[in-house]
Design a protein around this motif. Structure first.
Motif, PDB file in Angstrom:
ATOM      1  N   ASP A 314     -39.364 -35.032 -14.092  1.00  0.00           N
ATOM      2  CA  ASP A 314     -39.575 -33.707 -14.666  1.00  0.00           C
ATOM      3  C   ASP A 314     -38.694 -33.459 -15.881  1.00  0.00           C
ATOM      4  O   ASP A 314     -38.530 -32.337 -16.300  1.00  0.00           O
ATOM      5  CB  ASP A 314     -39.296 -32.617 -13.615  1.00  0.00           C
ATOM      6  CG  ASP A 314     -37.849 -32.627 -13.142  1.00  0.00           C
ATOM      7  OD1 ASP A 314     -37.428 -31.603 -12.584  1.00  0.00           O
ATOM      8  OD2 ASP A 314     -37.169 -33.651 -13.338  1.00  0.00           O
ATOM      9  N   LYS A 389     -47.075 -26.849 -12.064  1.00  0.00           N
ATOM     10  CA  LYS A 389     -46.239 -28.033 -12.283  1.00  0.00           C
ATOM     11  C   LYS A 389     -46.944 -29.022 -13.209  1.00  0.00           C
ATOM     12  O   LYS A 389     -46.296 -29.676 -14.039  1.00  0.00           O
ATOM     13  CB  LYS A 389     -45.908 -28.695 -10.950  1.00  0.00           C
ATOM     14  CG  LYS A 389     -44.965 -27.899 -10.075  1.00  0.00           C
ATOM     15  CD  LYS A 389     -44.732 -28.607  -8.748  1.00  0.00           C
ATOM     16  CE  LYS A 389     -43.866 -27.775  -7.818  1.00  0.00           C
ATOM     17  NZ  LYS A 389     -43.667 -28.434  -6.497  1.00  0.00           N
ATOM     18  N   GLU A 399     -39.367 -28.760 -13.921  1.00  0.00           N
ATOM     19  CA  GLU A 399     -39.948 -27.999 -12.818  1.00  0.00           C
ATOM     20  C   GLU A 399     -39.082 -26.805 -12.430  1.00  0.00           C
ATOM     21  O   GLU A 399     -39.549 -25.864 -11.798  1.00  0.00           O
ATOM     22  CB  GLU A 399     -40.170 -28.902 -11.599  1.00  0.00           C
ATOM     23  CG  GLU A 399     -41.364 -29.822 -11.747  1.00  0.00           C
ATOM     24  CD  GLU A 399     -41.727 -30.508 -10.439  1.00  0.00           C
ATOM     25  OE1 GLU A 399     -41.152 -30.121  -9.400  1.00  0.00           O
ATOM     26  OE2 GLU A 399     -42.569 -31.425 -10.464  1.00  0.00           O
TER      27      GLU A 399
END
Length: 435
Positions: A314, A389, A399
């Motif tokens: 992420d 997401k 995230e």
């Protein structure tokens, strides 16, 4: 010099270690993690118990929180991150038209408004709170017999109006409660509040060491009685004891103290601390302690020196998704693009890029305010977090910056000042990769 600048991480120490010692002595509560999670409030998404810790000075009719800490505790892995949030952090407060300093929230609406403001700032749900008054700090420190602190440089300040005199020479010094309060209140050096928070964190570490020592055990009953009388909290006693039982053996090396990333800025003639929310969301993960420790071991291992570190899935600077069409197919309903930068026309530019990528945009407009520092993704209360997401991953957004909001679209991209161009460049690169 203002009062109330107290080290509230002491409270975390008491909850996790001092009460833990009582647990060992009397075996008051026995429960595994699974049993605890049946009754405790916790962040189900990350598996952490998040506690807002603050210090208030209600002496002399002052009602602003001067010390604000967000503690995230992973009871499965026995790790914790303790983040100090500068009181001058620029935030939006419910019911106020203009941005305010974070510590104003407590004056405007007490603990509940401050809790809501911290949640909106960090995107982290707050499960419980702990409040300690300025006058209580010396009593708690004296109850454990004081702590030893290494004073790095001369600390000198006098305020005759408050009958306050601080003069600590460099070197190791034993501090009682009164000295400790002076040490953590001191802010008259080049770092100001940031330096003060670092000293608070150092004091907290020394406090943790002292609380965990066998010498403190005879004072535990007195300490527990004092703490229960001095704090205000919504943590049930049974819950606190269960948590303490789980955390009693937590290693100090698994507790990470840090200050919210960001920088100071003068805006409309006032000095603010502007938070770096993207970095904060990454550093708030309590398991970053273990990751950092593993990275250090890997760097020290000769056989692994030729292995590049694996990128986080992420991370904003992560690699481009391999299949743009696969991600685009997830967006069966149109999204919203909200301009939170104040730059005219930016929302339309981003909308054009998304539509070129095959993602329909039903609404392009301005966000609630125009001082978002970083991009974030929102989704409705009953929406699909996985879709949000996917949008964050497409844009290279952490995230930690995916949040629930009162919106009607399945997902919304809120543009921030510091990385909107990065998001646009990423979408353009994806388009070029598809061609």
């Amino acid at each position: 010099m203002r009062r109330g600048s107290i080290i509230l991480t002491v409270l975390i120490a008491l909850a996790a270690f001092a009460v833990g010692a009582t647990y060992r002595l009397y075996s008051l509560v026995t429960a595994d993690v699974g049993e605890i999670k049946k009754t405790i409030n916790f962040d189900e998404r990350h598996g952490t118990v998040n506690v807002l810790v603050l210090g208030v000075d209600e002496v002399e009719a002052v009602h602003r929180s001067d010390t604000i800490i967000l503690a995230r505790i992973d009871i499965d892995r026995k790790t914790a991150s303790i983040m100090s949030i500068p009181r001058d952090t620029r935030v939006s407060i419910k019911g106020r038209k203009q941005p305010q300093k974070l510590n104003h929230a407590y004056a405007f609406g007490g603990i509940e408004l401050l809790r809501d403001t911290v949640i909106n700032l960090t995107g982290v749900p707050v499960n419980y709170y702990l409040v300690l008054n300025y006058a209580s700090f010396p009593k708690i420190v004296d109850a454990i017999g004081g702590v030893d602190i290494d004073v790095p440089r001369r600390m000198q300040y006098t305020d005759r109006a408050q009958n306050l005199h601080i003069d600590f020479a460099p070197g190791r010094r034993h501090m009682n409660g009164a000295d400790g309060l002076k040490y953590v209140r001191f802010r008259h050096d080049s770092l100001g509040d940031i330096g003060r928070m670092k000293r608070q964190q150092e004091f907290a570490k020394a406090f943790l060491d002292k609380v965990r020592s066998p010498a403190i055990l005879p004072r535990i009953p007195e300490l527990i009685e004092l703490v229960l009388a001095e704090i205000k909290t919504d943590i049930p006693v049974k819950t606190a004891l269960q948590l303490a039982g789980q955390l009693k053996d937590m290693k100090l090396s698994n507790v990470r103290f840090f200050t919210m990333p960001g920088s100071t800025a003068y805006i409309d003639g006032l000095s603010y601390f502007v938070a770096d929310l993207q970095r904060a969301s990454q550093e708030m993960d309590p398991n970053s302690v273990l990751s950092a420790d593993k990275d250090a071991k890997d760097r020290a291992d000769p056989k692994d020196t030729d292995k590049p570190p694996a990128p986080k899935a992420d991370a904003p600077a992560g690699g481009l998704p391999g299949d743009l069409s696969g991600i685009v197919s997830r967006f069966r309903e149109p999204i919203a693009i909200l301009n939170g930068t104040g730059t005219p026309g930016l929302g339309k530019q981003v909308t054009t890029l998304f539509e070129r990528a095959g993602i329909a945009v039903a609404f392009t407009g301005n966000a609630k305010h125009a001082d978002f520092r970083y991009c974030l993704v929102q989704y409705p209360e009953k929406g699909d977090p996985d879709l949000a997401k996917d949008l964050a991953r497409l844009c290279g957004i952490s995230e930690g910056l995916v949040r629930k909001a009162n919106i009607t679209y399945p997902a919304a991209l809120v543009l921030g000042k510091n990385n909107s161009k990065d998001v646009m460049a990423r979408i353009e690169a994806l388009l070029a990769k598809r061609q």
